[in-house]
Design a protein around this motif. Structure first.
Motif, mmCIF file in Angstrom:
data_model
loop_
_atom_site.group_PDB
_atom_site.id
_atom_site.type_symbol
_atom_site.label_atom_id
_atom_site.label_comp_id
_atom_site.label_asym_id
_atom_site.label_seq_id
_atom_site.Cartn_x
_atom_site.Cartn_y
_atom_site.Cartn_z
ATOM 1 N N ARG A 115 -0.418 -4.288 -6.217
ATOM 2 C CA ARG A 115 -1.768 -3.778 -5.923
ATOM 3 C C ARG A 115 -2.756 -4.168 -7.012
ATOM 4 O O ARG A 115 -3.914 -4.497 -6.726
ATOM 5 C CB ARG A 115 -1.712 -2.258 -5.754
ATOM 6 C CG ARG A 115 -1.025 -1.809 -4.479
ATOM 7 C CD ARG A 115 -1.263 -0.323 -4.225
ATOM 8 N NE ARG A 115 -0.626 0.514 -5.245
ATOM 9 C CZ ARG A 115 0.630 0.949 -5.195
ATOM 10 N NH1 ARG A 115 1.389 0.629 -4.146
ATOM 11 N NH2 ARG A 115 1.127 1.706 -6.152
ATOM 12 N N GLY A 137 0.800 -1.217 0.000
ATOM 13 C CA GLY A 137 0.000 0.000 0.000
ATOM 14 C C GLY A 137 0.830 1.263 0.000
ATOM 15 O O GLY A 137 0.384 2.308 -0.503
ATOM 16 N N THR A 138 2.027 1.222 0.557
ATOM 17 C CA THR A 138 2.896 2.401 0.626
ATOM 18 C C THR A 138 4.076 2.311 -0.328
ATOM 19 O O THR A 138 4.957 3.170 -0.290
ATOM 20 C CB THR A 138 3.417 2.575 2.059
ATOM 21 O OG1 THR A 138 4.130 1.392 2.466
ATOM 22 C CG2 THR A 138 2.262 2.819 3.024
ATOM 23 N N GLU A 142 -6.213 -6.801 -6.497
ATOM 24 C CA GLU A 142 -7.588 -6.484 -6.858
ATOM 25 C C GLU A 142 -8.297 -7.656 -7.521
ATOM 26 O O GLU A 142 -9.526 -7.707 -7.550
ATOM 27 C CB GLU A 142 -7.604 -5.271 -7.797
ATOM 28 C CG GLU A 142 -7.118 -3.983 -7.142
ATOM 29 C CD GLU A 142 -7.013 -2.851 -8.147
ATOM 30 O OE1 GLU A 142 -7.275 -3.124 -9.349
ATOM 31 O OE2 GLU A 142 -6.687 -1.725 -7.744
#
Length: 340
Positions: A301, A290-291, A305
């Motif tokens: 990421r 996420g970062t 999904e």
């Protein structure tokens, strides 16, 4: 004897040899006791010698190479198709002799004694880590029998041990307390030994340039870097990063036929220890996705999904293995690219 290719079936005491000449005619079928193998091979002219990769194969390969022969180690799974009918030592030696001459055969890189020593450190640490986990679970389970409950995790168990060492803290029979304190002492000894092994690995890491380059890859720490550097002394035996990932069992198992591609779970072939280290390292990359503002973070990421986290973790381990092969093969450090 005009031997050009020799297959040796390694064993504990009795070795089987199968030799052929330049045109493939069998000129040698012989059993030898372990103590006379090197003396016999020392009298032969230099030739190509094939052996299955096993626990003692690196030692024998180094010793035979010192006699002037060319030695190649073959994965046992690649020798099996050349075994004719019944399996015995003579058939195995003949199959090895045939397999080592195939132009598309894949071989296992030969490890030096020093790199094998580093792998002994890894195997010892892995064994002690499993024993430490067993000790923690045993202490936690035995205390639970007397109503003393702790959450999972080594820190929580260590807190219980600290309380256990205080007299009167828990209402336990003396005989049970003495047994648990004995387990606690063993746990402390295991922890100290693990720390000592990790310091030895850190010292080797600081002396090995390859291990330091591998550590620059996201998800690869000192433990994984030293294991990869010691296990893969010659990355050129793999033609591509995909082939290296297949060597580690991180590619899908195929069951394709009739032009239809059917891909299943990963094959789990090859070195399970390296595969586990890469998967653990990939887990840390997934947790920080996420970062992570690099191209790898964006790729992770996008996969998350569409796919479960565990599938993405294995995919990340596959990607890490391919990057590691490039770092090993080119002798460069990892350079991450920013996200588009």
């Amino acid at each position: 004897m005009d031997i050009t290719t020799l297959g040796i079936d390694l064993a504990k005491s009795v070795f089987q040899l199968h030799g052929v000449d330049a045109v493939g005619t069998v000129v040698l079928k012989k059993k030898l006791r372990r103590g006379v193998v090197l003396d016999f091979l020392g009298k032969l002219p230099p030739c190509l010698i094939g052996m299955e990769a096993c626990a003692t194969s690196n030692y024998w390969a180094r010793a035979i190479t010192a006699l002037g022969h060319e030695v190649k180690l073959i994965p046992p799974a690649y020798v099996k198709p050349y075994v004719k009918r019944q399996k015995n030592d003579a058939a195995d030696a003949e199959a090895i002799c045939e397999a080592v001459t195939r132009p598309n055969m894949r071989f296992v890189p030969l490890k030096s004694a020093g790199r094998q020593g580093v792998l002994v450190l890894h195997r010892t640490r892995d064994l002690l880590m499993r024993q430490r986990t067993m000790m923690l679970n045993a202490i936690r389970g035995h205390l639970a029998e007397f109503g003393v409950i702790a959450a999972q995790g080594s820190r929580n168990v260590m807190a219980l041990i600290a309380q256990l060492q205080t007299e009167g803290r828990f209402d336990l029979p003396d005989i049970a307390r003495s047994a648990l304190l004995g387990l606690a002492a063993q746990l402390a000894s295991l922890t100290a030994e693990i720390r000592a092994l990790e310091r030895r690995l850190m010292a080797w890491h600081r002396e090995d340039a390859t291990s330091q380059r591998l550590e620059t890859i996201p998800g690869v720490g000192i433990i994984t870097a030293t294991a990869l550097s010691a296990s893969i002394p010659d990355p050129s035996v793999f033609k591509s990063g995909r082939q290296f990932a297949a060597f580690l069992g991180l590619v899908p198992r195929q069951n394709s036929s009739g032009g239809k591609d059917r891909l299943g779970r990963i094959s789990k072939m090859g070195d399970g220890y390296l595969r586990r280290l890469l998967v653990v390292g990939a887990t840390s990359v997934i947790r920080r996705a996420g970062t992570n503002e690099t191209a790898t973070g964006s790729w992770v990421r996008s996969l998350l999904e569409r796919k479960p986290a565990r599938v993405v973790t294995v995919a990340m381990a596959n990607k890490t293995a391919r990057i590691a092969w490039v770092v090993l093969n080119r002798g460069e450090v990892y350079r991450g690219s920013p996200a588009v």
